[in-house]
Design an enzyme around this catalytic site. Structure first.
Site, PDB file in Angstrom:
ATOM      1  N   ASN A   8      34.218 -26.642  13.284  1.00 15.53           N
ATOM      2  CA  ASN A   8      33.463 -27.872  13.060  1.00 15.53           C
ATOM      3  C   ASN A   8      34.460 -29.014  13.132  1.00 15.53           C
ATOM      4  O   ASN A   8      35.215 -29.249  12.199  1.00 15.53           O
ATOM      5  CB  ASN A   8      32.784 -27.831  11.680  1.00 15.53           C
ATOM      6  CG  ASN A   8      32.072 -29.143  11.376  1.00 15.53           C
ATOM      7  OD1 ASN A   8      31.983 -30.021  12.235  1.00 15.53           O
ATOM      8  ND2 ASN A   8      31.566 -29.270  10.156  1.00 15.53           N
ATOM      9  N   TRP A   9      34.443 -29.706  14.261  1.00 16.05           N
ATOM     10  CA  TRP A   9      35.433 -30.772  14.461  1.00 16.05           C
ATOM     11  C   TRP A   9      35.072 -32.046  13.704  1.00 16.05           C
ATOM     12  O   TRP A   9      35.841 -32.986  13.685  1.00 16.05           O
ATOM     13  CB  TRP A   9      35.567 -31.077  15.954  1.00 16.05           C
ATOM     14  CG  TRP A   9      36.373 -30.060  16.711  1.00 16.05           C
ATOM     15  CD1 TRP A   9      37.013 -28.960  16.186  1.00 16.05           C
ATOM     16  CD2 TRP A   9      36.648 -30.052  18.115  1.00 16.05           C
ATOM     17  NE1 TRP A   9      37.667 -28.284  17.179  1.00 16.05           N
ATOM     18  CE2 TRP A   9      37.460 -28.919  18.375  1.00 16.05           C
ATOM     19  CE3 TRP A   9      36.294 -30.887  19.179  1.00 16.05           C
ATOM     20  CZ2 TRP A   9      37.912 -28.615  19.663  1.00 16.05           C
ATOM     21  CZ3 TRP A   9      36.734 -30.579  20.457  1.00 16.05           C
ATOM     22  CH2 TRP A   9      37.535 -29.452  20.695  1.00 16.05           C
ATOM     23  N   HIS A  94      24.941 -29.605   6.635  1.00 16.30           N
ATOM     24  CA  HIS A  94      26.321 -29.684   6.136  1.00 16.30           C
ATOM     25  C   HIS A  94      26.374 -30.600   4.906  1.00 16.30           C
ATOM     26  O   HIS A  94      25.643 -31.582   4.826  1.00 16.30           O
ATOM     27  CB  HIS A  94      27.242 -30.213   7.246  1.00 16.30           C
ATOM     28  CG  HIS A  94      28.682 -30.041   6.904  1.00 16.30           C
ATOM     29  ND1 HIS A  94      29.343 -30.902   6.067  1.00 16.30           N
ATOM     30  CD2 HIS A  94      29.579 -29.078   7.247  1.00 16.30           C
ATOM     31  CE1 HIS A  94      30.589 -30.477   5.914  1.00 16.30           C
ATOM     32  NE2 HIS A  94      30.757 -29.372   6.617  1.00 16.30           N
ATOM     33  N   GLU A 166      29.531 -23.010   1.900  1.00 21.89           N
ATOM     34  CA  GLU A 166      30.603 -23.991   1.854  1.00 21.89           C
ATOM     35  C   GLU A 166      30.620 -24.659   0.484  1.00 21.89           C
ATOM     36  O   GLU A 166      29.946 -25.687   0.287  1.00 21.89           O
ATOM     37  CB  GLU A 166      30.392 -25.056   2.938  1.00 21.89           C
ATOM     38  CG  GLU A 166      30.418 -24.527   4.346  1.00 21.89           C
ATOM     39  CD  GLU A 166      30.961 -25.544   5.343  1.00 21.89           C
ATOM     40  OE1 GLU A 166      31.867 -25.191   6.087  1.00 21.89           O
ATOM     41  OE2 GLU A 166      30.500 -26.695   5.351  1.00 21.89           O
TER      42      GLU A 166
HETATM   43  P1  13P Z   1      37.630 -27.774   6.066  1.00 20.00           P
HETATM   44  O1  13P Z   1      37.980 -26.509   6.789  1.00 20.00           O
HETATM   45  O2  13P Z   1      38.370 -28.977   6.592  1.00 20.00           O
HETATM   46  O3  13P Z   1      37.740 -27.618   4.584  1.00 20.00           O
HETATM   47  O4  13P Z   1      36.102 -28.079   6.379  1.00 20.00           O
HETATM   48  C1  13P Z   1      35.176 -27.100   6.109  1.00 20.00           C
HETATM   49  C2  13P Z   1      33.880 -27.570   6.614  1.00 20.00           C
HETATM   50  O5  13P Z   1      33.302 -28.503   6.102  1.00 20.00           O
HETATM   51  C3  13P Z   1      33.364 -26.888   7.813  1.00 20.00           C
HETATM   52  O6  13P Z   1      32.050 -27.241   8.053  1.00 20.00           O
END
Ligand code: 13P
Length: 254
Positions: A8-9, A94, A166
């Protein structure tokens, strides 16, 4: 079921930067394991990246979408547009969409249904924030999000959905030293999610549902997280921005 490792960029990379990433990443990931790899760049890069991914197993995903096919929705992108451009996956719900852009479970449910109806595979994000965790509300929050976001989605359709756990407190927000959930805490969350899926559908469906972890996954911790029995992959933010570090995570997904 192979593990799913998705990048996820977020709001990062120009066309030029994304071209050099994909060219390097394709080279270093040739024959490195059997993980399913997805790249989810900003909308502006989808077209260019799709061309670069021709003749490669790497799949394309978007980071968000509107639930309608077309209409007066300034600034939005529809599922038809994502399909046409060659997306197979779409990240929905998200925590940054929920927190910064006020998306709620009701809206995310509509988007999830719409994505499924258009043959897009949702990567449905759920997870508690720090305050909820401190107040011992983690399970309640996750269960509510799942029940609401999966409303009116039947057993056959759930097979197309990947759930991304997440925990909001573990997301790096660009800080490479931010702490991920421990493998035990992550596993506990994943096990709980699987139990809820079993309660909503059945054991067999729950077994087959892919549940991936997101929140400061990086080369240093990917192997131990991905070795946990209920962790079926990763949704990687910051560490997916460099080809070598994202490839290292793919390598860890044996
Ligand atoms: P990070 O890997 O930067 O913690 O981000 C996780 C994320 O939100 C992926 O959707």
């Amino acid at each position: 079921m192979p593990k799913l490792i998705a990048a996820n960029w977020k709001m990062n990379k120009t066309i030029k930067e994304s071209i050099s990433f994909i060219e390097e990443f394709k080279k270093i990931t040739k024959n490195i394991g059997n993980a399913e790899i997805v790249v989810c760049p900003p909308f502006t890069l989808l077209h260019e990246i799709k061309k670069l991914l021709k003749n490669s197993d790497i799949k394309l995903g978007a980071q968000n979408m509107h639930f309608e096919d077309a209409g007066a929705y300034t600034g939005e992108i529809s599922p038809l547009m994502l399909k046409e451009i060659g997306c197979e996956y779409v990240i929905l719900g998200h925590s940054e969409r929920r927190e910064i852009f006020n998306e709620d479970d009701f809206l995310i449910n509509k988007k999830t249904i719409s994505a499924l109806n258009h043959g897009l595979k949702p990567i449905l994000c759920i997870g508690e924030n720090l305050e909820q965790r401190k107040n011992a509300k983690t399970e309640e929050v996750i269960e509510n999000q799942l029940r609401n976001c999966l409303k009116n989605i039947d057993k056959n359709q759930i097979a197309e959905i990947t759930i991304a756990y997440e925990p909001v407190w573990a997301i790096s927000r660009g800080d490479p030293n931010h702490r991920a959930a421990t493998k035990e805490d992550a596993e506990e969350g994943h096990q709980f999610i699987r139990n809820i899926v079993a309660a909503l559908y059945d054991e067999n469906t729950a077994e087959k549902t892919r549940i991936i972890y997101g929140g400061s996954m990086k080369p240093e911790n990917a192997k131990e997280l991905l070795a946990m029995p209920n962790i079926d992959g990763g949704l990687v933010g910051n560490a997916s921005l460099k080809a070598e570090s994202f490839a290292e995570i793919v390598r860890a997904a044996k």
